[in-house]
Design a protein around this motif. Structure first.
Motif, mmCIF file in Angstrom:
data_model
loop_
_atom_site.group_PDB
_atom_site.id
_atom_site.type_symbol
_atom_site.label_atom_id
_atom_site.label_comp_id
_atom_site.label_asym_id
_atom_site.label_seq_id
_atom_site.Cartn_x
_atom_site.Cartn_y
_atom_site.Cartn_z
ATOM 1 N N THR A 4 0.819 -1.210 0.000
ATOM 2 C CA THR A 4 0.000 0.000 0.000
ATOM 3 C C THR A 4 0.851 1.257 0.000
ATOM 4 O OG1 THR A 4 -1.792 -1.183 1.120
ATOM 5 C CG2 THR A 4 -1.837 1.228 1.213
ATOM 6 N N ASP B 83 -7.024 -4.659 2.354
ATOM 7 C CA ASP B 83 -7.967 -4.458 3.441
ATOM 8 C C ASP B 83 -8.675 -3.118 3.291
ATOM 9 O OD1 ASP B 83 -7.203 -6.875 4.566
ATOM 10 O OD2 ASP B 83 -5.721 -5.957 5.908
ATOM 11 N N TYR B 84 -9.773 -2.967 4.009
ATOM 12 C CA TYR B 84 -10.564 -1.734 3.955
ATOM 13 C C TYR B 84 -9.717 -0.503 4.260
ATOM 14 C CZ TYR B 84 -13.483 1.936 5.993
ATOM 15 O OH TYR B 84 -14.022 3.154 6.326
ATOM 16 N N GLU B 85 -8.866 -0.583 5.279
ATOM 17 C CA GLU B 85 -8.042 0.564 5.663
ATOM 18 C C GLU B 85 -7.095 0.983 4.529
ATOM 19 O OE1 GLU B 85 -9.657 -1.457 9.133
ATOM 20 O OE2 GLU B 85 -8.431 -2.197 7.448
ATOM 21 N N ASP B 86 -6.622 0.009 3.767
ATOM 22 C CA ASP B 86 -5.748 0.311 2.628
ATOM 23 C C ASP B 86 -6.514 1.062 1.542
ATOM 24 O OD1 ASP B 86 -3.357 -1.101 3.594
ATOM 25 O OD2 ASP B 86 -4.570 -2.886 3.329
ATOM 26 N N MET C 287 -9.056 2.933 2.004
ATOM 27 C CA MET C 287 -9.287 4.292 2.496
ATOM 28 C C MET C 287 -8.079 5.179 2.186
ATOM 29 S SD MET C 287 -12.273 4.827 3.748
ATOM 30 C CE MET C 287 -11.921 6.351 4.643
ATOM 31 N N LEU C 288 -6.877 4.649 2.394
ATOM 32 C CA LEU C 288 -5.664 5.415 2.082
ATOM 33 C C LEU C 288 -5.568 5.719 0.591
ATOM 34 C CD1 LEU C 288 -3.097 3.551 4.381
ATOM 35 C CD2 LEU C 288 -4.008 5.858 4.706
ATOM 36 N N ARG D 205 -15.151 -4.218 0.358
ATOM 37 C CA ARG D 205 -14.219 -3.331 1.064
ATOM 38 C C ARG D 205 -13.965 -2.054 0.247
ATOM 39 N NH1 ARG D 205 -12.001 -8.457 1.621
ATOM 40 N NH2 ARG D 205 -10.259 -8.061 0.204
ATOM 41 N N ALA E 18 -15.139 1.832 1.287
ATOM 42 C CA ALA E 18 -14.178 2.942 1.293
ATOM 43 C C ALA E 18 -14.617 4.087 0.378
ATOM 44 C CB ALA E 18 -12.800 2.440 0.863
#
Length: 370
Positions: A139, A164-167, A169-170, A212, A216
Motif C-alpha cells: 500500500t 484491506d478496507y483501511e488500505d 481508504m488510504l 471493502r 471505502a
C-alpha cells in the motif's frame, strides 16, 4: 455482523445456474428483450445459447441503449505496469511465482519516464497494474506512486492485489479513482486448482474485496472474470449477480466490466472453454441490455478486427498501445509480458478509427473533485 456478497453467493449453486442457462427457452429470451427494466435472470436469458439466433436484434438494442446513456463517446486509457513480482501461483499467468523470469519493480524515476511516454501519446487516464507481491509492492508503494502521478494524469485506476478496507481508504485519500478486481472464476473448486498457492488462493477474501472497496467509497469498481477458465456463461451470470448486489448496497459507486479472454502467456494453461467472437459479442450486448449504466471496457487482448466492429455495440472504454510488462513503453521494452497483445496499433491509430466510425475518442472526460 456486517453482510457481504458471500451471503448472497452461498445461496446459489453453480450447477443449478448452469442448468437454468442451458434450459432457457426462446420465449423467455423474447420476454427479456421486450422488458423495459430487466433483472439478473433476464441477463441469464440473454446470454443463453438459445439467444444466439437473436444476436442481430440484441446488437441493435445494445447500440440504441449505449447511445442513449453514453452518447457516441469511447474513453481511451492505457495500462502502466509497475511490477511483475508476485507471491502467487496462478496457472494461467506469465507473472506466476513458479515461472523463472527476471523480476522487476519500477523505481520512481522509471515510473516518471513511463508516465511521460504515455502522456506524450495523449493519455489522461492510466491504469496502474502490478503482480501480487505484498512485500515488494504494498500500500505504501501504491500511495507514493499515485501521489507521484496525480500531477500528470487526471484519472488514475489501479489493478493490484486485494487489500484491506483501511488500505482502500488510504488509496481513496490519495485520489485513486477506480479499483479493478477480477474474481477470475466464481467456480470455487476450479478457483483453487488455478490458484494453488499464495494469498490469492483465498477465494472468500477475493470475493469480498469489492465490498471493502465500496465501503471505502472509491468512485468506481471494475469487475470481470477470465473468460476461458470455466464456462463463460455461468461465470458471467455470477459477475452480474455480484454487480447487482453491489449497486444496491454501494449505490453511490459506478461500476465497470472488462472482458479478458484467456491469452497466451509464459507457462500458462490452455483455455478450458473456447469463447468465439460471436460469444463475446453476445455477452457484451447482454450486459448492455440488462444494465444500461454499466461501463464496458475492451482491452488490446482482443484482435483488431473484433475491436473495430464492436465500437458501436456497447463498449464505452478501450485501451490502446498497451504494454503488459513493467517498463514496457521506454524503460525495459523487451521484458516479459504478462500476456500477449493482439491489437498492436498505436493510440493515434485507434483514435482515428473511433473518429472514422462517427464516435468521439475521449482522452480526458472529467477531473474528479476531492
Amino acid at each position: 455482523m456486517e453482510t457481504t456478497f458471500t451471503g448472497v453467493f452461498n445461496d446459489y449453486s453453480w450447477q443449478e445456474i448452469k442448468d437454468r442457462i442451458y434450459g432457457t427457452t426462446i420465449d423467455e429470451v423474447y420476454r427479456s428483450l421486450r422488458k423495459e427494466k430487466r433483472d439478473v435472470y433476464d441477463f441469464l436469458n440473454l446470454l443463453s445459447p438459445v439467444a444466439k439466433p437473436l444476436l442481430e436484434e440484441m446488437a441493435q438494442l445494445s447500440h440504441r441503449l449505449t447511445i442513449k446513456r453514453f452518447g457516441k463517446n469511447v474513453q481511451l486509457y492505457a495500462p502502466l505496469y509497475l511490477s511483475n513480482e508476485c507471491q502467487n501461483i496462478c496457472t494461467y499467468c506469465g507473472f506466476s511465482m513458479d515461472n523463472k523470469i527476471p523480476r522487476r519493480t519500477l523505481q520512481p524515476f522509471e515510473i516518471e519516464l513511463e508516465a511521460a511516454a504515455l502522456k506524450k501519446m495523449g493519455f489522461h487516464h492510466v491504469l496502474l497494474v502490478t503482480g501480487e507481491s505484498n512485500h515488494r509492492v504494498d500500500t505504501d508503494y501504491f500511495v507514493r506512486t499515485v501521489t507521484q502521478l496525480t500531477s500528470i494524469f487526471s484519472n488514475i485506476s489501479i489493478e493490484v492485489q486485494p487489500l484491506d478496507y483501511e488500505d482502500y481508504m488510504l488509496l481513496h485519500e490519495a485520489k485513486v479513482n477506480a479499483v479493478m478486481v477480477y474474481q477470475e472464476t466464481y467456480h470455487q473448486a476450479a478457483y483453487k486448482r488455478y490458484h494453488p498457492k499464495g494469498k490469492k488462493s483465498n477465494f472468500q477474501y477475493r470475493l469480498e474485496t469489492p465490498d471493502r472497496i465500496g465501503k471505502a467509497e472509491i468512485h468506481k469498481i471494475g469487475l470481470g472474470v477470465l473468460l476461458g477458465l470455466e464456462d463463460w456463461r455461468v461465470d458471467s451470470f455470477f459477475t452480474a449477480l455480484h454487480i447487482d448486489y453491489l449497486q444496491k448496497k454501494y449505490w453511490k459507486t459506478k461500476y465497470s466490466v472488462s472482458f479478458p479472454r484467456l491469452r497466451p502467456a509464459s507457462g500458462s494453461v490452455e483455455p478450458n472453454f473456447i469463447m468465439q467472437d460471436d460469444d463475446l459479442l453476445q455477452l457484451i450486448c447482454a450486459y448492455r441490455i440488462w444494465n444500461p449504466d454499466l461501463e464496458l471496457s475492451l482491452s488490446t487482448r482482443e484482435h483488431a478486427v473484433f475491436r473495430d466492429h464492436i465500437i458501436p455495440l456497447g463498449i464505452t472504454a478501450m485501451s490502446a498501445g498497451s504494454k503488459t510488462n513493467p517498463g514496457g513503453y521506454v524503460v525495459a521494452p523487451e521484458s516479459l509480458e504478462q500476456f500477449e497483445i493482439s491489437d498492436e496499433r498505436t493510440p493515434a491509430q485507434i483514435a482515428a478509427l473511433i473518429t472514422q466510425k462517427g464516435y468521439q475518442p475521449v482522452w480526458k472526460d472529467w477531473v474528479p473533485e476531492y
